[in-house]
Scaffold this motif. Structure first.
Motif, PDB file in Angstrom:
ATOM      1  N   PHE A  26      25.164  19.942  37.845  1.00 30.69           N
ATOM      2  CA  PHE A  26      25.730  19.553  39.122  1.00 30.69           C
ATOM      3  C   PHE A  26      27.019  18.759  38.908  1.00 30.69           C
ATOM      4  O   PHE A  26      27.171  18.060  37.909  1.00 30.69           O
ATOM      5  CB  PHE A  26      24.741  18.686  39.913  1.00 30.69           C
ATOM      6  CG  PHE A  26      23.519  19.426  40.337  1.00 30.69           C
ATOM      7  CD1 PHE A  26      23.576  20.347  41.375  1.00 30.69           C
ATOM      8  CD2 PHE A  26      22.311  19.215  39.706  1.00 30.69           C
ATOM      9  CE1 PHE A  26      22.454  21.034  41.781  1.00 30.69           C
ATOM     10  CE2 PHE A  26      21.173  19.893  40.099  1.00 30.69           C
ATOM     11  CZ  PHE A  26      21.257  20.802  41.135  1.00 30.69           C
ATOM     12  N   LYS A  27      27.925  18.836  39.838  1.00 34.01           N
ATOM     13  CA  LYS A  27      29.170  18.071  39.737  1.00 34.01           C
ATOM     14  C   LYS A  27      28.900  16.569  39.744  1.00 34.01           C
ATOM     15  O   LYS A  27      29.635  15.807  39.153  1.00 34.01           O
ATOM     16  CB  LYS A  27      30.109  18.424  40.895  1.00 34.01           C
ATOM     17  CG  LYS A  27      30.824  19.728  40.708  1.00 34.01           C
ATOM     18  CD  LYS A  27      31.874  19.904  41.788  1.00 34.01           C
ATOM     19  CE  LYS A  27      32.667  21.162  41.520  1.00 34.01           C
ATOM     20  NZ  LYS A  27      33.746  21.321  42.493  1.00 34.01           N
ATOM     21  N   ALA A  28      27.847  16.139  40.394  1.00 36.98           N
ATOM     22  CA  ALA A  28      27.510  14.713  40.468  1.00 36.98           C
ATOM     23  C   ALA A  28      27.058  14.170  39.118  1.00 36.98           C
ATOM     24  O   ALA A  28      26.942  12.969  38.938  1.00 36.98           O
ATOM     25  CB  ALA A  28      26.425  14.483  41.510  1.00 36.98           C
ATOM     26  N   GLN A  36      28.091  17.951  29.336  1.00 39.80           N
ATOM     27  CA  GLN A  36      27.913  19.353  28.980  1.00 39.80           C
ATOM     28  C   GLN A  36      28.012  20.185  30.241  1.00 39.80           C
ATOM     29  O   GLN A  36      27.720  19.715  31.340  1.00 39.80           O
ATOM     30  CB  GLN A  36      26.558  19.570  28.323  1.00 39.80           C
ATOM     31  CG  GLN A  36      26.396  18.841  27.020  1.00 39.80           C
ATOM     32  CD  GLN A  36      25.006  19.030  26.444  1.00 39.80           C
ATOM     33  OE1 GLN A  36      24.104  19.500  27.119  1.00 39.80           O
ATOM     34  NE2 GLN A  36      24.838  18.654  25.199  1.00 39.80           N
ATOM     35  N   ASP A  37      28.426  21.443  30.085  1.00 39.07           N
ATOM     36  CA  ASP A  37      28.566  22.331  31.233  1.00 39.07           C
ATOM     37  C   ASP A  37      27.237  22.895  31.704  1.00 39.07           C
ATOM     38  O   ASP A  37      27.070  23.200  32.870  1.00 39.07           O
ATOM     39  CB  ASP A  37      29.498  23.498  30.896  1.00 39.07           C
ATOM     40  CG  ASP A  37      30.929  23.051  30.679  1.00 39.07           C
ATOM     41  OD1 ASP A  37      31.298  21.973  31.178  1.00 39.07           O
ATOM     42  OD2 ASP A  37      31.669  23.788  30.005  1.00 39.07           O
ATOM     43  N   LYS A  38      26.295  23.040  30.760  1.00 39.84           N
ATOM     44  CA  LYS A  38      25.033  23.700  31.083  1.00 39.84           C
ATOM     45  C   LYS A  38      23.851  22.875  30.605  1.00 39.84           C
ATOM     46  O   LYS A  38      23.973  22.044  29.727  1.00 39.84           O
ATOM     47  CB  LYS A  38      24.966  25.078  30.410  1.00 39.84           C
ATOM     48  CG  LYS A  38      26.019  26.035  30.895  1.00 39.84           C
ATOM     49  CD  LYS A  38      25.912  27.360  30.181  1.00 39.84           C
ATOM     50  CE  LYS A  38      27.030  28.281  30.642  1.00 39.84           C
ATOM     51  NZ  LYS A  38      27.005  29.552  29.909  1.00 39.84           N
ATOM     52  N   THR A  39      22.705  23.142  31.206  1.00 41.85           N
ATOM     53  CA  THR A  39      21.446  22.587  30.739  1.00 41.85           C
ATOM     54  C   THR A  39      20.472  23.741  30.563  1.00 41.85           C
ATOM     55  O   THR A  39      20.586  24.756  31.242  1.00 41.85           O
ATOM     56  CB  THR A  39      20.896  21.521  31.708  1.00 41.85           C
ATOM     57  OG1 THR A  39      19.806  20.873  31.115  1.00 41.85           O
ATOM     58  CG2 THR A  39      20.500  22.111  33.039  1.00 41.85           C
ATOM     59  N   THR A  40      19.541  23.622  29.643  1.00 42.93           N
ATOM     60  CA  THR A  40      18.607  24.695  29.349  1.00 42.93           C
ATOM     61  C   THR A  40      17.194  24.251  29.688  1.00 42.93           C
ATOM     62  O   THR A  40      16.756  23.182  29.286  1.00 42.93           O
ATOM     63  CB  THR A  40      18.683  25.088  27.859  1.00 42.93           C
ATOM     64  OG1 THR A  40      20.034  25.411  27.534  1.00 42.93           O
ATOM     65  CG2 THR A  40      17.811  26.293  27.578  1.00 42.93           C
TER      66      THR A  40
END
Length: 49
Positions: A26-28, A36-40
């Protein structure tokens, strides 16, 4: 625990499978120190013997 450690532990008790999916953050969530851009997300599946 690493994925390999979890796999080794759970395979002792039955059939093990792993599923995972990546999501955008999320941007927040930009003020964190580990940006990081992503989460897994991991789903560990165990069918007991």
């Amino acid at each position: 625990m690493s994925v390999d450690q979890i796999r080794n532990l759970m395979q002792k008790y039955g059939k093990y499978d792993l599923s995972y999916k990546e999501y955008q953050r999320f941007k927040a969530d930009t003020k964190r120190t580990a940006n990081q851009d992503k989460t897994t997300e991991f789903l560990h599946i165990l069918e007991k013997k």
